[in-house]
Design an enzyme around this catalytic site. Structure first.
Site, PDB file in Angstrom:
ATOM      1  N   CYS A 265      89.777  32.664-146.426  1.00 17.83           N
ATOM      2  CA  CYS A 265      89.054  31.410-146.285  1.00 17.83           C
ATOM      3  C   CYS A 265      88.761  30.722-147.606  1.00 17.83           C
ATOM      4  O   CYS A 265      88.362  29.556-147.622  1.00 17.83           O
ATOM      5  CB  CYS A 265      87.745  31.634-145.531  1.00 17.83           C
ATOM      6  SG  CYS A 265      86.535  32.627-146.439  1.00 17.83           S
TER       7      CYS A 265
ATOM      8  N   CYS B 133      87.824  35.191-151.488  1.00 19.87           N
ATOM      9  CA  CYS B 133      88.439  35.621-150.224  1.00 19.87           C
ATOM     10  C   CYS B 133      89.825  34.993-150.108  1.00 19.87           C
ATOM     11  O   CYS B 133      89.980  33.779-150.205  1.00 19.87           O
ATOM     12  CB  CYS B 133      87.560  35.214-149.045  1.00 19.87           C
ATOM     13  SG  CYS B 133      88.273  35.636-147.431  1.00 19.87           S
TER      14      CYS B 133
ATOM     15  N   ASP C 264      91.434  45.532-154.577  1.00 20.67           N
ATOM     16  CA  ASP C 264      92.609  45.333-155.426  1.00 20.67           C
ATOM     17  C   ASP C 264      93.679  44.491-154.728  1.00 20.67           C
ATOM     18  O   ASP C 264      94.300  43.622-155.358  1.00 20.67           O
ATOM     19  CB  ASP C 264      93.186  46.683-155.839  1.00 20.67           C
ATOM     20  CG  ASP C 264      92.188  47.506-156.645  1.00 20.67           C
ATOM     21  OD1 ASP C 264      91.366  46.896-157.345  1.00 20.67           O
ATOM     22  OD2 ASP C 264      92.232  48.749-156.563  1.00 20.67           O
TER      23      ASP C 264
ATOM     24  N   CYS D 178      83.542  35.138-143.411  1.00 18.68           N
ATOM     25  CA  CYS D 178      84.418  34.745-142.307  1.00 18.68           C
ATOM     26  C   CYS D 178      84.797  35.920-141.423  1.00 18.68           C
ATOM     27  O   CYS D 178      85.486  35.747-140.414  1.00 18.68           O
ATOM     28  CB  CYS D 178      85.683  34.078-142.845  1.00 18.68           C
ATOM     29  SG  CYS D 178      86.765  35.181-143.795  1.00 18.68           S
TER      30      CYS D 178
ATOM     31  N   GLU E 216      97.845  38.804-164.479  1.00 20.92           N
ATOM     32  CA  GLU E 216      96.571  38.324-164.995  1.00 20.92           C
ATOM     33  C   GLU E 216      96.491  38.576-166.494  1.00 20.92           C
ATOM     34  O   GLU E 216      96.921  39.620-166.982  1.00 20.92           O
ATOM     35  CB  GLU E 216      95.424  39.037-164.278  1.00 20.92           C
ATOM     36  CG  GLU E 216      94.058  38.439-164.559  1.00 20.92           C
ATOM     37  CD  GLU E 216      92.964  39.099-163.750  1.00 20.92           C
ATOM     38  OE1 GLU E 216      91.840  38.581-163.728  1.00 20.92           O
ATOM     39  OE2 GLU E 216      93.252  40.145-163.126  1.00 20.92           O
TER      40      GLU E 216
ATOM     41  N   ASP F  26      97.888  43.023-159.705  1.00 15.35           N
ATOM     42  CA  ASP F  26      96.549  43.298-160.212  1.00 15.35           C
ATOM     43  C   ASP F  26      96.564  44.676-160.858  1.00 15.35           C
ATOM     44  O   ASP F  26      96.920  45.669-160.221  1.00 15.35           O
ATOM     45  CB  ASP F  26      95.523  43.253-159.074  1.00 15.35           C
ATOM     46  CG  ASP F  26      94.122  43.597-159.558  1.00 15.35           C
ATOM     47  OD1 ASP F  26      93.559  42.819-160.341  1.00 15.35           O
ATOM     48  OD2 ASP F  26      93.601  44.663-159.151  1.00 15.35           O
TER      49      ASP F  26
ATOM     50  N   CYS G  20      83.943  39.499-146.078  1.00 18.76           N
ATOM     51  CA  CYS G  20      83.620  38.098-146.318  1.00 18.76           C
ATOM     52  C   CYS G  20      82.786  37.534-145.165  1.00 18.76           C
ATOM     53  O   CYS G  20      82.706  38.113-144.076  1.00 18.76           O
ATOM     54  CB  CYS G  20      84.915  37.290-146.495  1.00 18.76           C
ATOM     55  SG  CYS G  20      84.658  35.524-146.816  1.00 18.76           S
TER      56      CYS G  20
END
Length: 401
Positions: free
Chosen positions: A327, A324, A352, A345, A271, A187, A343
């Site tokens: 999950c 996430c 990052d 969860c 990316e 990233d 999150c």
């Protein structure tokens, strides 16, 4: 396992006054021939709807040399002039294939000063290089040896804005492909130049910021000089040297970083970033340009091909930051200054690191499902990728890092 590739080795050299004058004359002739051929091809199409190719422009070049106004073209080697016509043909080929815009004219001030010599226009003997129309070999600083037993097939001579002379030798090099088992998602960012899916963060050196004060002072001195004066030319060279110093440090850092990533990992997932659109943000344009994400991607592409690695590019619209990695739930959008988020969860993520892990997961899913590696034009325009069309929870259980 080994692989033979075409590889360019760039060295700095120091020409004599006679050689510098001859090369400068060659650069000007190359630029002139390119512009004349471009003008001839453009007029032939706009006025007669006639498509002119390389052979026709080569015949035009022969006629130009016989005229009184362009007889000075005979003073330089004919090979760089022919190569300029071939480069123009390549530019038109890219235009017709919709890979580039229509070719533009070369400028004396802005265009790169270079000339390309093929094997018939130079002599390579006992480690010395002598170009056509020259009696003495070039005084090259051999910072590293060429591959043993190889001879250059093409030589490109260039001079940058700082007045430094370079020669690039294109040779056949043998790359030893060593096995690697690592897999990494990357990233890109500004606080950290790269964040890896392993949790490692690579610091952004910010090369431009280091020399920002020196550059600003040199630019102010340049602005005070009278135009077309010798002092202004000296001040311009000082500014160009600072820019060259920044670019050299940036390129060296990216080469070392890309080589390390390619040697350690068999699969690299990055990316797809629209850097041209991102630099329209005037607050971040300087920092984004200094990071040179596109240059790093280019290095990863050809080095991965050299070493037999798999480079996967995921769609820029994939919500790697909001998804996430535990999950698979899709969180709400958060501003850029929020670097951590939790999150539903209960998992707490570094923004990052979580993005890098999701990029790796979707990249491995692409290879497993046989989907397209590069984003499609239609999906990029609508803002949906093939990965996003699935339920975000579909990635749950595929890969947990």
């Amino acid at each position: 396992m080994t692989r033979t590739v075409k590889r360019a080795f760039k060295f700095r050299f120091y020409p004599t006054d006679v050689q510098a004058a001859q090369l400068s004359r060659t650069f000007g002739c190359v630029r002139l021939v390119y512009n004349l051929a471009l003008q001839a091809r453009t007029e032939a199409w706009t006025q007669r709807r006639e498509r002119v190719g390389y052979n026709a422009t080569s015949a035009l070049l022969t006629g130009w040399k016989k005229t009184g106004d362009l007889a000075f073209l005979n003073e330089v080697s004919s090979v760089p002039l022919q190569q300029a016509l071939r480069h123009l043909q390549t530019a038109f080929g890219n235009f017709w294939a919709k890979r580039a815009n229509y070719p533009s004219f070369k400028s004396k001030k802005r265009s790169r000063r270079s000339a390309e010599y093929t094997a018939s226009a130079f002599r390579w003997r006992d480690g010395t290089l002598t170009l056509a129309k020259m009696t003495e070999p070039l005084d090259i600083v051999w910072s590293r040896p060429l591959p043993e037993g190889c001879a250059p097939s093409t030589v490109t001579v260039s001079c940058d804005a700082a007045g430094r002379w370079f020669v690039s030798l294109l040779c056949d090099d043998t790359i030893t492909q060593t096995p690697a088992t690592g897999r990494v998602g990357i990233d890109a960012g500004l606080d950290s130049l790269l964040t890896l899916s392993t949790g490692e963060k690579i610091t952004n050196p910010r090369h431009e910021r280091v020399d920002r004060q020196r550059l600003a002072r040199a630019q102010r001195d340049l602005a005070r000089k009278q135009k077309s004066s010798a002092n202004r030319d000296k001040a311009r060279i000082k500014v160009a040297r600072i820019h060259a110093r920044i670019a050299d440090r940036r390129r060296d850092h990216l080469h070392k970083l890309s080589t390390r990533l390619v040697r350690e990992n068999q699969t690299i997932v990055i990316e797809d970033l629209a850097v041209r659109n991102m630099v329209k943000n005037h607050r971040l344009a300087c920092a984004i340009s200094d990071a040179a994400w596109r240059q790093l991607r280019t290095m990863l592409e050809y080095k991965a091909a050299w070493h037999g690695r798999d480079l996967i590019v995921v769609d820029r619209w994939f919500p790697s930051t909001r998804l996430c990695s535990v999950c698979g739930a899709l969180a709400e959008r958060t501003p850029l200054h929020v670097r951590w988020w939790t999150c539903r969860c209960g998992s707490t993520h570094d923004r990052d690191v979580n993005a890098a892990r999701n990029i790796l997961a979707v990249g491995l899913a692409v290879t497993a499902c046989g989907d397209g590696v590069r984003p499609q034009r239609e999906s990029s325009r609508t803002g949906h990728s093939s990965a996003k069309q699935e339920n975000p929870r579909a990635t749950k259980g595929i890969l947990v890092l």
